[in-house]
Write a protein that holds these residues in place. Structure first.
Motif, PDB file in Angstrom:
ATOM      1  N   ILE A  96      15.619 -19.174 -16.547  1.00 23.96           N
ATOM      2  CA  ILE A  96      15.887 -18.588 -17.855  1.00 23.96           C
ATOM      3  C   ILE A  96      15.321 -17.265 -18.191  1.00 23.96           C
ATOM      4  CG2 ILE A  96      16.033 -20.949 -19.038  1.00 23.96           C
ATOM      5  CD1 ILE A  96      13.226 -20.283 -20.393  1.00 23.96           C
ATOM      6  N   TYR A  97      15.762 -16.325 -19.075  1.00 25.90           N
ATOM      7  CA  TYR A  97      15.371 -15.392 -19.552  1.00 25.90           C
ATOM      8  C   TYR A  97      15.052 -15.423 -20.925  1.00 25.90           C
ATOM      9  CZ  TYR A  97      15.220 -10.330 -20.917  1.00 25.90           C
ATOM     10  OH  TYR A  97      15.066  -9.070 -21.160  1.00 25.90           O
ATOM     11  N   ALA A  98      13.622 -15.129 -21.050  1.00 28.01           N
ATOM     12  CA  ALA A  98      12.718 -15.433 -22.183  1.00 28.01           C
ATOM     13  C   ALA A  98      12.575 -13.998 -23.050  1.00 28.01           C
ATOM     14  CB  ALA A  98      11.453 -15.820 -22.174  1.00 28.01           C
ATOM     15  N   GLU A  99      13.434 -13.709 -24.108  1.00 28.13           N
ATOM     16  CA  GLU A  99      13.431 -12.541 -24.647  1.00 28.13           C
ATOM     17  C   GLU A  99      12.327 -12.472 -25.665  1.00 28.13           C
ATOM     18  OE1 GLU A  99      16.866  -9.407 -26.037  1.00 28.13           O
ATOM     19  OE2 GLU A  99      17.105 -11.292 -26.426  1.00 28.13           O
ATOM     20  N   HIS A 100      12.102 -13.425 -26.534  1.00 24.90           N
ATOM     21  CA  HIS A 100      10.965 -13.669 -27.522  1.00 24.90           C
ATOM     22  C   HIS A 100      10.457 -14.858 -27.193  1.00 24.90           C
ATOM     23  CE1 HIS A 100       9.093 -12.602 -31.395  1.00 24.90           C
ATOM     24  NE2 HIS A 100       9.145 -13.989 -31.527  1.00 24.90           N
ATOM     25  N   VAL A 101       8.918 -14.765 -26.940  1.00 23.05           N
ATOM     26  CA  VAL A 101       8.050 -15.978 -26.757  1.00 23.05           C
ATOM     27  C   VAL A 101       7.199 -16.018 -28.080  1.00 23.05           C
ATOM     28  CG1 VAL A 101       6.025 -16.785 -25.542  1.00 23.05           C
ATOM     29  CG2 VAL A 101       7.848 -15.413 -24.398  1.00 23.05           C
ATOM     30  N   ARG A 149       7.162 -21.463 -27.465  1.00 20.21           N
ATOM     31  CA  ARG A 149       8.541 -21.492 -27.938  1.00 20.21           C
ATOM     32  C   ARG A 149       9.355 -20.245 -27.450  1.00 20.21           C
ATOM     33  NH1 ARG A 149       9.608 -20.847 -33.080  1.00 20.21           N
ATOM     34  NH2 ARG A 149       7.437 -20.128 -33.636  1.00 20.21           N
ATOM     35  N   VAL A 150      10.277 -20.444 -26.783  1.00 17.54           N
ATOM     36  CA  VAL A 150      11.304 -19.407 -26.344  1.00 17.54           C
ATOM     37  C   VAL A 150      12.403 -19.392 -27.764  1.00 17.54           C
ATOM     38  CG1 VAL A 150      12.874 -18.253 -24.715  1.00 17.54           C
ATOM     39  CG2 VAL A 150      10.786 -19.401 -23.909  1.00 17.54           C
ATOM     40  N   THR A 151      12.376 -18.510 -28.573  1.00 21.94           N
ATOM     41  CA  THR A 151      13.326 -18.373 -29.426  1.00 21.94           C
ATOM     42  C   THR A 151      14.329 -17.747 -29.435  1.00 21.94           C
ATOM     43  OG1 THR A 151      11.833 -16.641 -30.503  1.00 21.94           O
ATOM     44  CG2 THR A 151      11.457 -18.974 -31.441  1.00 21.94           C
ATOM     45  N   ASN A 152      14.608 -16.891 -28.356  1.00 25.85           N
ATOM     46  CA  ASN A 152      15.723 -15.986 -28.149  1.00 25.85           C
ATOM     47  C   ASN A 152      15.499 -15.843 -26.728  1.00 25.85           C
ATOM     48  OD1 ASN A 152      14.818 -14.247 -31.053  1.00 25.85           O
ATOM     49  ND2 ASN A 152      16.765 -15.245 -30.998  1.00 25.85           N
ATOM     50  N   GLY A 153      16.363 -16.795 -25.979  1.00 30.04           N
ATOM     51  CA  GLY A 153      16.413 -16.895 -24.627  1.00 30.04           C
ATOM     52  C   GLY A 153      18.048 -16.820 -24.067  1.00 30.04           C
ATOM     53  N   HIS A 154      18.152 -16.587 -22.616  1.00 30.47           N
ATOM     54  CA  HIS A 154      19.324 -16.796 -21.953  1.00 30.47           C
ATOM     55  C   HIS A 154      19.131 -17.557 -20.652  1.00 30.47           C
ATOM     56  CE1 HIS A 154      19.605 -13.259 -24.808  1.00 30.47           C
ATOM     57  NE2 HIS A 154      21.223 -13.429 -24.564  1.00 30.47           N
ATOM     58  N   LEU A 155      20.346 -18.035 -20.108  1.00 32.98           N
ATOM     59  CA  LEU A 155      20.318 -18.564 -18.796  1.00 32.98           C
ATOM     60  C   LEU A 155      20.592 -17.428 -17.817  1.00 32.98           C
ATOM     61  CD1 LEU A 155      22.749 -21.639 -19.156  1.00 32.98           C
ATOM     62  CD2 LEU A 155      20.331 -21.601 -18.363  1.00 32.98           C
ATOM     63  N   ARG A 181      22.764 -13.423 -12.532  1.00 30.00           N
ATOM     64  CA  ARG A 181      23.060 -12.686 -13.758  1.00 30.00           C
ATOM     65  C   ARG A 181      22.658 -13.384 -15.030  1.00 30.00           C
ATOM     66  NH1 ARG A 181      27.897 -12.620 -15.032  1.00 30.00           N
ATOM     67  NH2 ARG A 181      28.563 -14.526 -14.395  1.00 30.00           N
ATOM     68  N   VAL A 182      22.319 -12.588 -16.236  1.00 27.59           N
ATOM     69  CA  VAL A 182      22.140 -13.194 -17.375  1.00 27.59           C
ATOM     70  C   VAL A 182      23.444 -13.659 -18.166  1.00 27.59           C
ATOM     71  CG1 VAL A 182      21.056 -12.580 -19.548  1.00 27.59           C
ATOM     72  CG2 VAL A 182      19.858 -11.760 -17.659  1.00 27.59           C
ATOM     73  N   THR A 183      23.293 -14.908 -18.186  1.00 28.91           N
ATOM     74  CA  THR A 183      24.956 -15.116 -18.906  1.00 28.91           C
ATOM     75  C   THR A 183      24.638 -15.719 -20.192  1.00 28.91           C
ATOM     76  OG1 THR A 183      24.521 -17.606 -17.911  1.00 28.91           O
ATOM     77  CG2 THR A 183      25.428 -16.112 -16.467  1.00 28.91           C
ATOM     78  N   ASP A 184      24.869 -16.978 -20.737  1.00 32.96           N
ATOM     79  CA  ASP A 184      24.670 -17.419 -21.986  1.00 32.96           C
ATOM     80  C   ASP A 184      23.616 -17.548 -22.665  1.00 32.96           C
ATOM     81  OD1 ASP A 184      27.734 -17.889 -21.688  1.00 32.96           O
ATOM     82  OD2 ASP A 184      27.380 -19.937 -21.128  1.00 32.96           O
ATOM     83  N   PRO A 185      23.251 -17.119 -24.044  1.00 31.06           N
ATOM     84  CA  PRO A 185      22.346 -17.594 -24.808  1.00 31.06           C
ATOM     85  C   PRO A 185      22.077 -18.995 -24.699  1.00 31.06           C
ATOM     86  CG  PRO A 185      24.082 -16.939 -26.068  1.00 31.06           C
ATOM     87  CD  PRO A 185      24.393 -16.632 -24.709  1.00 31.06           C
ATOM     88  N   ILE A 186      20.526 -19.419 -24.937  1.00 29.80           N
ATOM     89  CA  ILE A 186      20.238 -20.839 -25.125  1.00 29.80           C
ATOM     90  C   ILE A 186      19.669 -21.226 -26.219  1.00 29.80           C
ATOM     91  CG2 ILE A 186      20.178 -21.270 -22.494  1.00 29.80           C
ATOM     92  CD1 ILE A 186      17.296 -20.919 -22.821  1.00 29.80           C
TER      93      ILE A 186
END
Length: 453
Positions: free
Chosen positions: A359-364, A379-385, A390-395
């Motif tokens: 996962i890619y954690a944009e906002h911790v 908490r990861v409030t804005n993350g992606h798979l 490749r960075v794909t869908d938001p989670i």
């Protein structure tokens, strides 16, 4: 007399009282004279609400002895507080202060709510312009100014004015029965004009709108790529609190570890109160010690701790200049300023490309941390798979769990980018703003909590 002149005048008297009143065998002394103005409130749906305007003055004195520290503070200007401190007892407040003037004629114009509304509405409009799905923009703001006269251990005076503009922005997006939230916390040690309102509004709205397509987060131990800037909260909370001098004295996991390898060789970590514009920056700490960067970890090796005068004296060190307090009414504690991870040599694209699944954690965001051990859940409030490099869908919102010692050893990639972020940190009832500065990094394995599907 201008408030700054009053602060300086009382500072001279306080320095003399500290010299006269010092108890036998004291190890260090410091004092602080301070006046502050703080305006906070909320802008939502174009309206400002919950406005709070605070104004205060305080005088404080502190002695470090072989067995304890003696601290007294009073509301107002009263240099005789040094006598109260020397009289003994645990930390606290007491005495009778005298105020010098009232707030109406002295409140800095830039901290008035009216001065901020135009800028905040620009941020709100920029967020709404991103996409029709943006349904609500909520901006909590804090604007503050402190005038300080700090008396150091030698009795020298240091004048400093500290400014702060701090925003907590939340954007809610709605579409087709789905709801998503974006978070952002821009801040500067200066007036509100130091924040790019249009850029901030566009960024937080992008996060919210992207979240409308979120899928359930995975569950299990996975690589986690953490974005720079605000993502450095992970290192600040999980790894650096156990490096504060009072925690070391209480037996943190790093007590007795100086000179030992505690992290990946990719990790060089500093506490740096000199970062221009960062919310944790200052020229002198609240005990009058000049601000300088402190290297905590160099190429994986533990090289330093963060100390105030008291913890430094107990550890047989000089203060690192990290004695901080919310206002002079509270005693200083060893606190972080701007947590700064040195940039690496990999590009962000290279780190993502070498991650098969994670996962890619944009906002911790906030969570729970045991400060002495660094055990955490965030908490990861804005993350992606991340899938097949490749960075794909938001989670959907999820959690990451681990320990600071594990994180430091499992950092296996550090990017060459670097971003300055802002956060707030609480410790024993005192809240201060802290900078989080650094590049994108990857932790090889963390427990991702998932959203349960």
């Amino acid at each position: 007399m201008h408030p700054r002149e009053s602060v300086r005048s009382v500072g001279h008297d306080l320095a003399a009282e500290l010299r006269r009143s010092r108890p036998p065998g004291h190890l260090a002394a410091s004092g602080q004279v301070q006046t502050w103005h703080r305006t906070s409130g909320r802008l939502a749906e174009g309206r400002v609400s919950d406005i709070s305007v605070q104004w205060g003055q305080a005088t404080a004195a502190r002695y470090i002895t072989r067995d304890t520290f003696l601290h007294r503070s009073v509301s107002g200007f009263d240099p005789t507080v040094a006598r109260l401190a020397a009289a003994g007892g645990a930390a606290g407040s007491g005495g009778t202060g005298r105020r010098a003037g009232g707030p109406p004629g002295h409140r800095p114009a830039w901290t008035a709510p009216g001065a901020a509304i135009t800028a905040l509405r620009e941020l709100e409009q920029a967020a709404r312009d991103v996409d029709p799905a943006v349904a609500q923009v909520v901006i909590d703001f804090e604007l503050a100014e402190q005038d300080n006269c700090l008396v150091d251990a030698r009795g020298d005076l240091h004048d400093e004015t500290r400014l702060l503009s701090y925003l907590t922005v939340r954007v809610i997006a709605r579409k087709g029965g789905r709801v998503a939230t974006g978070f952002y916390t821009p801040g500067v040690s200066g007036p509100l004009s130091g924040i790019d309102m249009r850029a901030a509004g566009a960024e937080v709205a992008r996060r919210a709108v992207t979240g409308l397509a979120a899928r359930p987060a995975p569950v299990g131990r996975l690589p986690v790529v953490v974005a720079g800037g605000r993502g450095m909260v992970l290192l600040h909370e999980a790894c650096c609190h156990p490096l504060e001098g009072d925690e070391v004295l209480r037996g943190s996991v790093y007590a007795g570890q100086l000179g030992r390898t505690i992290a990946s060789p990719l990790v060089t970590l500093r506490d740096d109160p000199t970062v221009p514009g960062a919310v944790g920056s200052y020229g002198f700490d609240d005990e009058g010690v000049r601000a300088t960067p402190t290297t905590l970890i160099e190429n994986g090796v533990l090289t330093g701790w963060l100390t105030d005068q008291e913890s430094a004296a107990r550890l047989g060190l000089d203060s690192s200049g990290n004695g901080r307090c919310t206002t002079a009414l509270q005693p200083p504690q060893p606190r972080m300023t701007n947590t700064r991870l040195a940039a690496g040599t990999s590009s962000v694209d290279e780190i993502i490309a070498s991650t098969e699944y994670g996962i890619y954690a944009e906002h911790v965001g906030g969570g729970e941390v045991i400060e002495s051990t660094g055990e955490f859940t965030f908490r990861v409030t804005n993350g992606h798979l991340i899938e097949n490099g490749r960075v794909t869908d938001p989670i959907e919102e999820t959690t990451i769990t681990g320990t600071g010692t594990q994180v430091l050893r499992d950092i296996d990639a550090v990017a060459d980018d670097s971003t300055v972020g802002a956060a707030k940190c609480g410790k024993f009832g005192q809240w201060v703003t802290v900078g989080v500065v650094g590049p994108t990094l990857r932790v090889g394995s963390l427990l991702v909590g998932g959203t349960g599907r």
